[in-house]
Design a protein around this motif. Structure first.
Motif, mmCIF file in Angstrom:
data_model
loop_
_atom_site.group_PDB
_atom_site.id
_atom_site.type_symbol
_atom_site.label_atom_id
_atom_site.label_comp_id
_atom_site.label_asym_id
_atom_site.label_seq_id
_atom_site.Cartn_x
_atom_site.Cartn_y
_atom_site.Cartn_z
ATOM 1 N N THR A 3 0.862 -1.231 0.049
ATOM 2 C CA THR A 3 0.136 0.043 0.080
ATOM 3 C C THR A 3 1.029 1.237 0.036
ATOM 4 O OG1 THR A 3 -1.730 -1.286 1.096
ATOM 5 C CG2 THR A 3 -1.843 1.245 1.276
ATOM 6 N N ARG A 6 2.433 1.724 -3.474
ATOM 7 C CA ARG A 6 1.554 2.047 -4.177
ATOM 8 C C ARG A 6 1.228 3.397 -4.369
ATOM 9 N NH1 ARG A 6 -3.465 2.619 -3.653
ATOM 10 N NH2 ARG A 6 -3.874 1.341 -2.014
ATOM 11 N N ARG A 7 1.068 3.780 -2.922
ATOM 12 C CA ARG A 7 0.709 5.406 -2.914
ATOM 13 C C ARG A 7 1.825 6.369 -2.953
ATOM 14 N NH1 ARG A 7 -2.614 4.685 2.964
ATOM 15 N NH2 ARG A 7 -4.537 3.928 1.731
ATOM 16 N N CYS A 8 3.217 5.910 -2.874
ATOM 17 C CA CYS A 8 4.393 6.689 -3.312
ATOM 18 C C CYS A 8 4.366 6.777 -5.065
ATOM 19 C CB CYS A 8 5.597 5.650 -2.796
ATOM 20 S SG CYS A 8 5.671 5.975 -1.119
ATOM 21 N N VAL A 9 3.980 5.867 -5.628
ATOM 22 C CA VAL A 9 3.619 6.279 -6.990
ATOM 23 C C VAL A 9 2.270 6.669 -7.798
ATOM 24 C CG1 VAL A 9 3.489 4.845 -9.174
ATOM 25 C CG2 VAL A 9 5.127 4.103 -7.621
ATOM 26 N N THR A 10 1.142 6.587 -7.040
ATOM 27 C CA THR A 10 -0.046 7.053 -7.519
ATOM 28 C C THR A 10 -0.267 8.450 -7.120
ATOM 29 O OG1 THR A 10 -1.228 5.981 -5.753
ATOM 30 C CG2 THR A 10 -1.088 4.702 -7.748
ATOM 31 N N ILE A 11 0.156 8.709 -5.950
ATOM 32 C CA ILE A 11 -0.265 10.206 -5.472
ATOM 33 C C ILE A 11 0.574 11.283 -6.090
ATOM 34 C CG2 ILE A 11 -0.043 11.714 -3.376
ATOM 35 C CD1 ILE A 11 -1.095 9.375 -1.698
ATOM 36 N N ALA A 13 1.742 10.725 -9.152
ATOM 37 C CA ALA A 13 1.317 10.730 -10.609
ATOM 38 C C ALA A 13 0.000 11.471 -10.725
ATOM 39 C CB ALA A 13 0.956 9.241 -11.001
ATOM 40 N N VAL A 14 -0.954 11.494 -9.792
ATOM 41 C CA VAL A 14 -2.105 12.100 -9.764
ATOM 42 C C VAL A 14 -1.855 13.739 -9.736
ATOM 43 C CG1 VAL A 14 -4.218 12.728 -8.501
ATOM 44 C CG2 VAL A 14 -3.484 10.401 -8.920
ATOM 45 N N GLU A 60 -9.755 13.533 -8.015
ATOM 46 C CA GLU A 60 -8.437 13.104 -7.198
ATOM 47 C C GLU A 60 -7.654 14.039 -6.509
ATOM 48 O OE1 GLU A 60 -7.411 9.528 -7.304
ATOM 49 O OE2 GLU A 60 -9.417 9.636 -7.616
#
Length: 128
Positions: A3, A6-11, A13-14, A60
């Protein structure tokens, strides 16, 4: 740990997607309109999709900012979760459905029964 990874990549990116999408819009929008018209799509589906993507990225940003604020004010995850997270998730999904209806001309049919209170599992079927 997955988790956190994933958050280190998705946040990030958003957070990068918003400015990039907005900066590209003046260049891309005329092209998108021309492609829609040349291909005979008079309702401009590509233009609608581009605009809805902007709406999605804005949601987002709001969701990430609100969740971060809740995390910080909640003792950096030390206090148990509260209903404010559920409220944010409800607002996010309801607002996106409303915008999809407006921008993409999507109609949602829930059937005859009202949605039950609380959490639900939605099984959807695409039908043209």
């Amino acid at each position: 740990m997955d988790t956190l990874r994933r958050r280190c990549v998705t946040i990030p990116a958003v957070l990068l997607a918003g400015p990039i999408w907005f900066l590209l819009s003046p260049l891309v929008l005329p092209i998108v309109v021309v492609v829609d018209l040349v291909t005979g799509h008079r309702k401009l589906p590509m233009l609608r999709l581009w605009f809805f993507t902007i709406v999605f990225v804005a949601h987002e940003w709001i969701g990430v900012a609100y969740a971060a604020w809740l995390w910080v004010t909640g003792g950096f995850g030390l206090r148990p979760r509260d209903d404010r997270y559920l409220w944010m998730q409800d607002w996010w999904s309801s607002s996106l459905l409303t915008w999809a209806g407006r921008v993409m001309a999507v109609r949602f049919d829930w059937g005859d029964a009202p949605m039950p209170p609380g959490r639900v599992i939605v099984l959807s079927r695409h039908a043209s």
